[in-house]
Write a protein that holds these residues in place. Structure first.
Motif, PDB file in Angstrom:
ATOM      1  N   ALA A 173       0.802  -1.224   0.000  1.00  0.00           N
ATOM      2  CA  ALA A 173       0.000   0.000   0.000  1.00  0.00           C
ATOM      3  C   ALA A 173       0.834   1.273   0.000  1.00  0.00           C
ATOM      4  CB  ALA A 173      -0.955  -0.007   1.182  1.00  0.00           C
ATOM      5  N   ALA A 174       1.877   1.344   0.815  1.00  0.00           N
ATOM      6  CA  ALA A 174       2.667   2.579   0.912  1.00  0.00           C
ATOM      7  C   ALA A 174       3.375   2.895  -0.399  1.00  0.00           C
ATOM      8  CB  ALA A 174       3.675   2.468   2.047  1.00  0.00           C
ATOM      9  N   VAL A 175       3.948   1.890  -1.030  1.00  0.00           N
ATOM     10  CA  VAL A 175       4.650   2.096  -2.298  1.00  0.00           C
ATOM     11  C   VAL A 175       3.651   2.479  -3.388  1.00  0.00           C
ATOM     12  CG1 VAL A 175       6.111   1.042  -4.063  1.00  0.00           C
ATOM     13  CG2 VAL A 175       6.468   0.492  -1.656  1.00  0.00           C
ATOM     14  N   PHE A 176       2.537   1.788  -3.449  1.00  0.00           N
ATOM     15  CA  PHE A 176       1.535   2.073  -4.475  1.00  0.00           C
ATOM     16  C   PHE A 176       0.950   3.471  -4.271  1.00  0.00           C
ATOM     17  CE2 PHE A 176      -2.595   1.597  -6.635  1.00  0.00           C
ATOM     18  CZ  PHE A 176      -2.110   1.293  -7.900  1.00  0.00           C
ATOM     19  N   SER A 177       0.735   3.864  -3.035  1.00  0.00           N
ATOM     20  CA  SER A 177       0.212   5.190  -2.735  1.00  0.00           C
ATOM     21  C   SER A 177       1.194   6.275  -3.187  1.00  0.00           C
ATOM     22  CB  SER A 177      -0.053   5.304  -1.238  1.00  0.00           C
ATOM     23  OG  SER A 177      -0.474   6.596  -0.906  1.00  0.00           O
ATOM     24  N   ARG A 178       2.473   6.066  -2.937  1.00  0.00           N
ATOM     25  CA  ARG A 178       3.498   7.030  -3.369  1.00  0.00           C
ATOM     26  C   ARG A 178       3.522   7.132  -4.895  1.00  0.00           C
ATOM     27  NH1 ARG A 178       6.907   6.230   0.603  1.00  0.00           N
ATOM     28  NH2 ARG A 178       8.063   4.523  -0.313  1.00  0.00           N
ATOM     29  N   PHE A 179       3.383   6.003  -5.573  1.00  0.00           N
ATOM     30  CA  PHE A 179       3.322   5.990  -7.037  1.00  0.00           C
ATOM     31  C   PHE A 179       2.120   6.793  -7.530  1.00  0.00           C
ATOM     32  CE2 PHE A 179       1.378   3.540 -10.644  1.00  0.00           C
ATOM     33  CZ  PHE A 179       2.172   4.066 -11.646  1.00  0.00           C
ATOM     34  N   LEU A 180       0.956   6.581  -6.923  1.00  0.00           N
ATOM     35  CA  LEU A 180      -0.241   7.317  -7.332  1.00  0.00           C
ATOM     36  C   LEU A 180      -0.095   8.816  -7.079  1.00  0.00           C
ATOM     37  CD1 LEU A 180      -3.128   4.950  -6.179  1.00  0.00           C
ATOM     38  CD2 LEU A 180      -2.248   5.322  -8.490  1.00  0.00           C
ATOM     39  N   ARG A 181       0.564   9.174  -5.995  1.00  0.00           N
ATOM     40  CA  ARG A 181       0.797  10.587  -5.705  1.00  0.00           C
ATOM     41  C   ARG A 181       1.680  11.212  -6.786  1.00  0.00           C
ATOM     42  NH1 ARG A 181       2.690  10.367  -0.655  1.00  0.00           N
ATOM     43  NH2 ARG A 181       4.860  10.534  -1.278  1.00  0.00           N
ATOM     44  N   HIS A 182       2.707  10.488  -7.230  1.00  0.00           N
ATOM     45  CA  HIS A 182       3.560  10.982  -8.312  1.00  0.00           C
ATOM     46  C   HIS A 182       2.771  11.138  -9.601  1.00  0.00           C
ATOM     47  CE1 HIS A 182       6.805  10.711  -5.640  1.00  0.00           C
ATOM     48  NE2 HIS A 182       7.689  10.073  -6.368  1.00  0.00           N
ATOM     49  N   LEU A 183       1.872  10.192  -9.884  1.00  0.00           N
ATOM     50  CA  LEU A 183       1.036  10.289 -11.083  1.00  0.00           C
ATOM     51  C   LEU A 183       0.116  11.506 -11.033  1.00  0.00           C
ATOM     52  CD1 LEU A 183      -0.117   6.651 -11.878  1.00  0.00           C
ATOM     53  CD2 LEU A 183       1.542   8.038 -13.109  1.00  0.00           C
ATOM     54  N   ALA A 184      -0.364  11.841  -9.856  1.00  0.00           N
ATOM     55  CA  ALA A 184      -1.277  12.981  -9.720  1.00  0.00           C
ATOM     56  C   ALA A 184      -0.602  14.279 -10.148  1.00  0.00           C
ATOM     57  CB  ALA A 184      -1.770  13.091  -8.281  1.00  0.00           C
ATOM     58  N   TYR A 185       0.706  14.392  -9.953  1.00  0.00           N
ATOM     59  CA  TYR A 185       1.417  15.603 -10.355  1.00  0.00           C
ATOM     60  C   TYR A 185       1.398  15.791 -11.874  1.00  0.00           C
ATOM     61  CZ  TYR A 185       3.046  16.091  -5.582  1.00  0.00           C
ATOM     62  OH  TYR A 185       3.104  16.252  -4.237  1.00  0.00           O
ATOM     63  N   LEU A 186       1.253  14.708 -12.618  1.00  0.00           N
ATOM     64  CA  LEU A 186       1.191  14.812 -14.079  1.00  0.00           C
ATOM     65  C   LEU A 186      -0.106  15.464 -14.546  1.00  0.00           C
ATOM     66  CD1 LEU A 186       2.594  11.319 -15.070  1.00  0.00           C
ATOM     67  CD2 LEU A 186       3.804  13.506 -15.076  1.00  0.00           C
ATOM     68  N   GLU A 187      -1.125  15.439 -13.701  1.00  0.00           N
ATOM     69  CA  GLU A 187      -2.420  15.993 -14.073  1.00  0.00           C
ATOM     70  C   GLU A 187      -2.574  17.461 -13.698  1.00  0.00           C
ATOM     71  OE1 GLU A 187      -5.303  13.396 -12.338  1.00  0.00           O
ATOM     72  OE2 GLU A 187      -4.718  11.715 -13.614  1.00  0.00           O
ATOM     73  N   LEU A 188      -1.599  18.029 -12.991  1.00  0.00           N
ATOM     74  CA  LEU A 188      -1.688  19.434 -12.602  1.00  0.00           C
ATOM     75  C   LEU A 188      -1.485  20.331 -13.817  1.00  0.00           C
ATOM     76  CD1 LEU A 188       0.400  19.454  -9.294  1.00  0.00           C
ATOM     77  CD2 LEU A 188      -2.083  19.527  -9.536  1.00  0.00           C
ATOM     78  N   PRO A 189      -2.184  21.465 -13.866  1.00  0.00           N
ATOM     79  CA  PRO A 189      -1.987  22.387 -14.988  1.00  0.00           C
ATOM     80  C   PRO A 189      -0.576  22.983 -14.942  1.00  0.00           C
ATOM     81  CG  PRO A 189      -3.417  23.356 -13.318  1.00  0.00           C
ATOM     82  CD  PRO A 189      -3.166  21.942 -12.904  1.00  0.00           C
ATOM     83  N   VAL A 190      -0.054  23.310 -16.111  1.00  0.00           N
ATOM     84  CA  VAL A 190       1.267  23.918 -16.209  1.00  0.00           C
ATOM     85  C   VAL A 190       1.199  25.327 -15.641  1.00  0.00           C
ATOM     86  CG1 VAL A 190       3.067  24.666 -17.795  1.00  0.00           C
ATOM     87  CG2 VAL A 190       1.829  22.546 -18.219  1.00  0.00           C
ATOM     88  N   THR A 191       2.156  25.666 -14.811  1.00  0.00           N
ATOM     89  CA  THR A 191       2.210  26.989 -14.210  1.00  0.00           C
ATOM     90  C   THR A 191       3.662  27.403 -14.041  1.00  0.00           C
ATOM     91  OG1 THR A 191       1.650  28.306 -12.264  1.00  0.00           O
ATOM     92  CG2 THR A 191       1.997  25.969 -11.901  1.00  0.00           C
ATOM     93  N   ALA A 192       3.908  28.671 -14.081  1.00  0.00           N
ATOM     94  CA  ALA A 192       5.276  29.176 -13.907  1.00  0.00           C
ATOM     95  C   ALA A 192       5.668  29.216 -12.437  1.00  0.00           C
ATOM     96  CB  ALA A 192       5.394  30.578 -14.512  1.00  0.00           C
TER      97      ALA A 192
END
Length: 156
Positions: free
Chosen positions: A122-141
């Protein structure tokens, strides 16, 4: 100047990795661990890990079902994890982290002397999902507030 900066140097991968097969690999929590895609089911992933020092190994789905290929020896998911870790960090660094004596041409898995060890995924998979969530953030300066400590890459 470096001591006054909130950025750190990023260590580039030793060689390009196959992110489709092993999208997440890290050396953390005293283990080489990561997420490995299933070879037979596109919707299934495995969380695989090898403990540093004891070389205990584990492989299970993200909902903690054991890997069917783990019969007292490392499965194909663990082999993929180690191969991608070597590409990411280099064989010498991975061997040093796992505390294994291995020559430059040795297969790291053959140098391990561990056995199957239950490790929660669970901890490793959760960290992976958190990293994936950053890919969905809008581009910002300005960047994301929770990532202010991440190293600046200079690429926008």
């Amino acid at each position: 100047m470096f001591q006054q900066s909130s950025t750190a140097r990023v260590v580039s991968p030793v060689q390009p990795r196959k992110l489709a097969k092993v999208p997440f690999v890290e050396m953390a929590d005293g283990r080489l661990q990561g997420v490995v895609s299933s070879g037979s089911d596109i919707e299934r992933v495995y969380v695989s890990s090898i403990s540093a020092g004891t070389h205990g190994f584990s492989c299970s789905t993200n909902n903690n079902r054991p890997c069917g290929g783990l019969y007292g020896s490392p499965c194909k998911h663990l082999r993929s994890l180690v191969a991608e870790a070597v590409l990411q960090y280099g064989a010498e660094r991975v061997a040093r982290y796992l505390r294994v004596e291995a020559g430059p041409d040795d297969d790291l898995l053959s140098c391990l002397n561990g056995s199957v060890e239950a490790t929660p995924a669970a901890a490793v998979f959760s960290r992976f999902l958190r990293h994936l969530a950053y890919l969905e953030l809008p581009v910002t300066a300005t960047g994301a507030a929770e990532m202010h400590w991440f190293p600046a890459t200079g690429v926008r």
